[in-house]
Design a protein around this motif. Structure first.
Motif, PDB file in Angstrom:
ATOM      1  N   GLU A 267       0.845  -1.181   0.000  1.00 37.62           N
ATOM      2  CA  GLU A 267       0.000   0.000   0.000  1.00 37.62           C
ATOM      3  C   GLU A 267       0.888   1.242   0.000  1.00 37.62           C
ATOM      4  O   GLU A 267       1.974   1.241   0.583  1.00 37.62           O
ATOM      5  CB  GLU A 267      -0.876   0.061   1.252  1.00 37.62           C
ATOM      6  N   VAL A 268       0.412   2.299  -0.635  1.00 34.81           N
ATOM      7  CA  VAL A 268       1.073   3.602  -0.560  1.00 34.81           C
ATOM      8  C   VAL A 268       0.028   4.645  -0.164  1.00 34.81           C
ATOM      9  O   VAL A 268      -1.159   4.507  -0.495  1.00 34.81           O
ATOM     10  CB  VAL A 268       1.741   4.007  -1.890  1.00 34.81           C
ATOM     11  N   TYR A 269       0.494   5.671   0.544  1.00 37.08           N
ATOM     12  CA  TYR A 269      -0.411   6.751   0.922  1.00 37.08           C
ATOM     13  C   TYR A 269      -0.231   7.904  -0.054  1.00 37.08           C
ATOM     14  O   TYR A 269       0.882   8.431  -0.220  1.00 37.08           O
ATOM     15  CB  TYR A 269      -0.133   7.234   2.348  1.00 37.08           C
ATOM     16  N   LEU A 270      -1.350   8.291  -0.683  1.00 41.32           N
ATOM     17  CA  LEU A 270      -1.316   9.347  -1.694  1.00 41.32           C
ATOM     18  C   LEU A 270      -2.355  10.400  -1.355  1.00 41.32           C
ATOM     19  O   LEU A 270      -3.533  10.083  -1.160  1.00 41.32           O
ATOM     20  CB  LEU A 270      -1.591   8.757  -3.084  1.00 41.32           C
ATOM     21  N   GLY A 271      -1.911  11.646  -1.250  1.00 41.39           N
ATOM     22  CA  GLY A 271      -2.802  12.733  -0.892  1.00 41.39           C
ATOM     23  C   GLY A 271      -4.007  12.807  -1.810  1.00 41.39           C
ATOM     24  O   GLY A 271      -3.874  12.744  -3.028  1.00 41.39           O
ATOM     25  N   GLY A 272      -5.198  12.957  -1.217  1.00 39.50           N
ATOM     26  CA  GLY A 272      -6.432  13.010  -1.981  1.00 39.50           C
ATOM     27  C   GLY A 272      -7.028  11.655  -2.262  1.00 39.50           C
ATOM     28  O   GLY A 272      -8.164  11.561  -2.751  1.00 39.50           O
ATOM     29  N   HIS A 273      -6.286  10.588  -1.967  1.00 42.30           N
ATOM     30  CA  HIS A 273      -6.769   9.231  -2.223  1.00 42.30           C
ATOM     31  C   HIS A 273      -6.614   8.313  -1.013  1.00 42.30           C
ATOM     32  O   HIS A 273      -7.254   7.270  -0.953  1.00 42.30           O
ATOM     33  CB  HIS A 273      -6.028   8.625  -3.410  1.00 42.30           C
ATOM     34  N   GLY A 274      -5.773   8.673  -0.068  1.00 44.30           N
ATOM     35  CA  GLY A 274      -5.543   7.811   1.095  1.00 44.30           C
ATOM     36  C   GLY A 274      -4.644   6.639   0.738  1.00 44.30           C
ATOM     37  O   GLY A 274      -3.812   6.708  -0.168  1.00 44.30           O
ATOM     38  N   TRP A 275      -4.802   5.538   1.482  1.00 42.36           N
ATOM     39  CA  TRP A 275      -3.996   4.350   1.250  1.00 42.36           C
ATOM     40  C   TRP A 275      -4.507   3.614   0.012  1.00 42.36           C
ATOM     41  O   TRP A 275      -5.675   3.216  -0.052  1.00 42.36           O
ATOM     42  CB  TRP A 275      -4.017   3.431   2.466  1.00 42.36           C
ATOM     43  N   ALA A 276      -3.632   3.471  -0.964  1.00 38.80           N
ATOM     44  CA  ALA A 276      -3.987   2.833  -2.228  1.00 38.80           C
ATOM     45  C   ALA A 276      -3.307   1.477  -2.338  1.00 38.80           C
ATOM     46  O   ALA A 276      -2.133   1.317  -1.986  1.00 38.80           O
ATOM     47  CB  ALA A 276      -3.578   3.718  -3.404  1.00 38.80           C
ATOM     48  N   ALA A 277      -4.035   0.493  -2.836  1.00 39.74           N
ATOM     49  CA  ALA A 277      -3.522  -0.874  -2.989  1.00 39.74           C
ATOM     50  C   ALA A 277      -2.561  -0.958  -4.175  1.00 39.74           C
ATOM     51  O   ALA A 277      -2.783  -0.331  -5.212  1.00 39.74           O
ATOM     52  CB  ALA A 277      -4.689  -1.838  -3.198  1.00 39.74           C
ATOM     53  N   MET A 278      -1.518  -1.768  -4.028  1.00 39.59           N
ATOM     54  CA  MET A 278      -0.528  -1.994  -5.073  1.00 39.59           C
ATOM     55  C   MET A 278      -0.058  -3.448  -5.019  1.00 39.59           C
ATOM     56  O   MET A 278       0.011  -4.034  -3.942  1.00 39.59           O
ATOM     57  CB  MET A 278       0.685  -1.073  -4.886  1.00 39.59           C
ATOM     58  N   ASP A 279       0.282  -4.018  -6.181  1.00 36.27           N
ATOM     59  CA  ASP A 279       0.813  -5.386  -6.178  1.00 36.27           C
ATOM     60  C   ASP A 279       1.603  -5.680  -7.448  1.00 36.27           C
ATOM     61  O   ASP A 279       1.198  -6.508  -8.274  1.00 36.27           O
ATOM     62  CB  ASP A 279      -0.319  -6.407  -6.009  1.00 36.27           C
ATOM     63  N   PRO A 280       2.747  -5.033  -7.648  1.00 35.37           N
ATOM     64  CA  PRO A 280       3.551  -5.349  -8.833  1.00 35.37           C
ATOM     65  C   PRO A 280       4.053  -6.788  -8.853  1.00 35.37           C
ATOM     66  O   PRO A 280       4.303  -7.344  -9.925  1.00 35.37           O
ATOM     67  CB  PRO A 280       4.708  -4.346  -8.755  1.00 35.37           C
ATOM     68  N   ALA A 281       4.190  -7.426  -7.680  1.00 29.62           N
ATOM     69  CA  ALA A 281       4.667  -8.810  -7.648  1.00 29.62           C
ATOM     70  C   ALA A 281       3.690  -9.756  -8.328  1.00 29.62           C
ATOM     71  O   ALA A 281       4.100 -10.737  -8.952  1.00 29.62           O
ATOM     72  CB  ALA A 281       4.911  -9.250  -6.208  1.00 29.62           C
ATOM     73  N   ASP A 282       2.394  -9.492  -8.209  1.00 29.38           N
ATOM     74  CA  ASP A 282       1.419 -10.349  -8.878  1.00 29.38           C
ATOM     75  C   ASP A 282       1.437 -10.152 -10.383  1.00 29.38           C
ATOM     76  O   ASP A 282       1.081 -11.067 -11.141  1.00 29.38           O
ATOM     77  CB  ASP A 282       0.015 -10.115  -8.313  1.00 29.38           C
ATOM     78  N   VAL A 283       1.822  -8.969 -10.850  1.00 29.55           N
ATOM     79  CA  VAL A 283       2.010  -8.784 -12.290  1.00 29.55           C
ATOM     80  C   VAL A 283       3.124  -9.708 -12.771  1.00 29.55           C
ATOM     81  O   VAL A 283       2.984 -10.415 -13.781  1.00 29.55           O
ATOM     82  CB  VAL A 283       2.344  -7.318 -12.623  1.00 29.55           C
ATOM     83  N   LYS A 308      -2.774  -3.079 -15.093  1.00 30.88           N
ATOM     84  CA  LYS A 308      -3.562  -1.860 -14.894  1.00 30.88           C
ATOM     85  C   LYS A 308      -4.281  -1.868 -13.548  1.00 30.88           C
ATOM     86  O   LYS A 308      -4.221  -0.901 -12.785  1.00 30.88           O
ATOM     87  CB  LYS A 308      -4.577  -1.706 -16.029  1.00 30.88           C
ATOM     88  N   ALA A 309      -4.963  -2.977 -13.239  1.00 27.55           N
ATOM     89  CA  ALA A 309      -5.813  -3.013 -12.042  1.00 27.55           C
ATOM     90  C   ALA A 309      -5.022  -3.040 -10.751  1.00 27.55           C
ATOM     91  O   ALA A 309      -5.470  -2.502  -9.735  1.00 27.55           O
ATOM     92  CB  ALA A 309      -6.744  -4.223 -12.103  1.00 27.55           C
ATOM     93  N   LEU A 310      -3.829  -3.680 -10.756  1.00 26.20           N
ATOM     94  CA  LEU A 310      -3.060  -3.808  -9.519  1.00 26.20           C
ATOM     95  C   LEU A 310      -2.292  -2.538  -9.164  1.00 26.20           C
ATOM     96  O   LEU A 310      -1.645  -2.489  -8.129  1.00 26.20           O
ATOM     97  CB  LEU A 310      -2.119  -5.004  -9.603  1.00 26.20           C
ATOM     98  N   PHE A 311      -2.369  -1.526  -9.996  1.00 26.00           N
ATOM     99  CA  PHE A 311      -1.936  -0.188  -9.594  1.00 26.00           C
ATOM    100  C   PHE A 311      -3.166   0.529  -9.058  1.00 26.00           C
ATOM    101  O   PHE A 311      -3.930   1.142  -9.795  1.00 26.00           O
ATOM    102  CB  PHE A 311      -1.333   0.593 -10.765  1.00 26.00           C
ATOM    103  N   GLY A 312      -3.397   0.379  -7.755  1.00 31.49           N
ATOM    104  CA  GLY A 312      -4.539   1.021  -7.118  1.00 31.49           C
ATOM    105  C   GLY A 312      -5.622   0.071  -6.667  1.00 31.49           C
ATOM    106  O   GLY A 312      -6.608   0.501  -6.073  1.00 31.49           O
ATOM    107  N   GLY A 313      -5.456  -1.237  -6.922  1.00 34.74           N
ATOM    108  CA  GLY A 313      -6.508  -2.158  -6.521  1.00 34.74           C
ATOM    109  C   GLY A 313      -5.989  -3.558  -6.306  1.00 34.74           C
ATOM    110  O   GLY A 313      -4.839  -3.876  -6.604  1.00 34.74           O
TER     111      GLY A 313
END
Length: 369
Positions: A267-283, A308-313
């Motif tokens: 997860e990363v914290y991004l202003g205006g969005h809060g904690w966003a999901a990430m998973d480049p390892a699953d790609v 596409k989806a695992l950047f943010g979900g």
């Protein structure tokens, strides 16, 4: 495979060119393989997960620690847990990260130690709407905590140098995160021979140029690179429980037997969005294992929707246990854990190998309510 840094970035550039200019034959051959992967929040699922540990031949006093769901958020709600055992057990937690666990102790006189832990939780899919911003309140001290180095996630030296190169020209945290995500996907790869989920020693990975690994390596690299340029980030350690609703076999779990189903995300914290999901390892996992061929481009129709989806979900067929690093197990005589998503055991001979569940006998199963 060992690569020099010069070779590494040359290969990255070559890969970028390959992504931009797919051949007509390749595009035609891939068209029939088009897939969908688009997890969206809104439907909560309730799961029950059971972990059974048996120690058939203990050597003296035995100690066990089992991870317990510790996360309560807008994507997971950790509910009740219970256990049965012939030892002395208690629920406890780590002070720094709040990682919950079941701690069990057995005297040397107990010849067949066992424990069975059952936990319930609810989960749903995640997806960040990048077109909308909203007010998110997060304590500044908490965000600073998620930029600090850990034993396996240094934020200086080669880690910071790599992140600065990857994010050159990026002006916002979202841009930095996107550049680092793309860099990890382009420059790392899934290595099936790595034991367990990997070790997550990102400094050694970068120094040797050996960027093959599994989720605890690749997502740790993503998190460390983000932290080194001031973007709050964290690993989330857990286990995949059920089939993917989108038909991806490598993004599925077999609830009848979850040996080897442990998986960490980020997860990363991004202003205006809060904690966003990430998973480049699953790609990387989909690229290497989803089809008989090792896919080398994110433009491939099997990979593109996942990338596409695992950047943010991510998909809610997964349990997040905790976000802990450098974890000192209470009552343990062994070293700190780099992360905690496997059952851990010790006896008078030392710590068991958690990556060998047929020797240190444990079984994990799940069912959906």
């Amino acid at each position: 495979m060992t690569l020099s840094r010069r070779t590494l970035f040359q290969q990255s550039a070559a890969l970028g060119a390959a992504l931009a200019l797919p051949s007509l034959a390749t595009a035609q051959g891939q068209a029939s393989q088009q897939r969908s992967f688009d997890p969206r929040p809104g439907k909560w699922r309730t799961f029950e997960i059971t972990t059974r540990v048996d120690v058939p031949v203990p050597k003296g006093a035995t100690r066990l620690w089992l991870p317990v769901p510790s996360i309560d958020s807008d994507w997971q709600q950790s509910l009740e847990s219970g256990f049965t055992t012939n030892g002395q057990a208690r629920f406890t937690s780590d002070q720094a990260y709040g990682a919950k666990m079941l701690q069990v102790e057995f005297p040397a006189s107990e010849s067949r130690p066992y424990v069975e832990l059952t936990s319930r939780f609810r989960a749903q899919n995640r997806a960040t709407d990048w077109s909308r911003r909203h007010a998110v309140l997060e304590d500044a001290a908490s965000l600073a905590f998620w930029t600090q180095p850990t034993a396996l996630l240094p934020t200086d030296g080669i880690v910071r140098k790599t992140a600065l190169q990857a994010t050159r020209g990026a002006r916002s945290d979202i841009e930095k995160t996107r550049r680092i995500y793309d860099w990890v996907v382009a420059n790392t790869y899934r290595e099936p021979k790595v034991r367990g989920c990997g070790e997550g020693d990102i400094k050694t990975m970068l120094e040797t140029g050996n960027l093959g690994g599994k989720c605890a390596d690749l997502n740790a690299l993503f998190v460390g690179l983000c932290r080194s340029v001031g973007v709050p980030a964290r690993d989330v350690y857990g286990i995949r429980l059920a089939r993917s609703e989108f038909g991806y076999k490598e993004l599925s779990g077999n609830p009848a037997s979850l040996k080897g189903a442990q998986h960490c995300r980020a997860e990363v914290y991004l202003g205006g969005h809060g904690w966003a999901a990430m998973d480049p390892a699953d790609v990387a996992k989909v690229m290497r294992l989803e089809t008989p061929e090792w896919i080398k481009t994110t433009a491939h129709p099997v990979v593109a929707p996942v990338n596409k989806a695992l950047f943010g979900g991510w998909e809610g067929n997964w349990l997040g246990y905790n976000t802990a690093h450098d974890l000192a197990l209470p009552g343990s005589k062994g070293p700190k854990l780099g992360f905690f998503m496997y059952p851990i055991g010790e006896d008078d001979n030392g710590r068991y190998d958690s990556y060998a569940p047929d020797e240190f006998k444990y079984q994990i199963t799940a069912r959906e309510a």
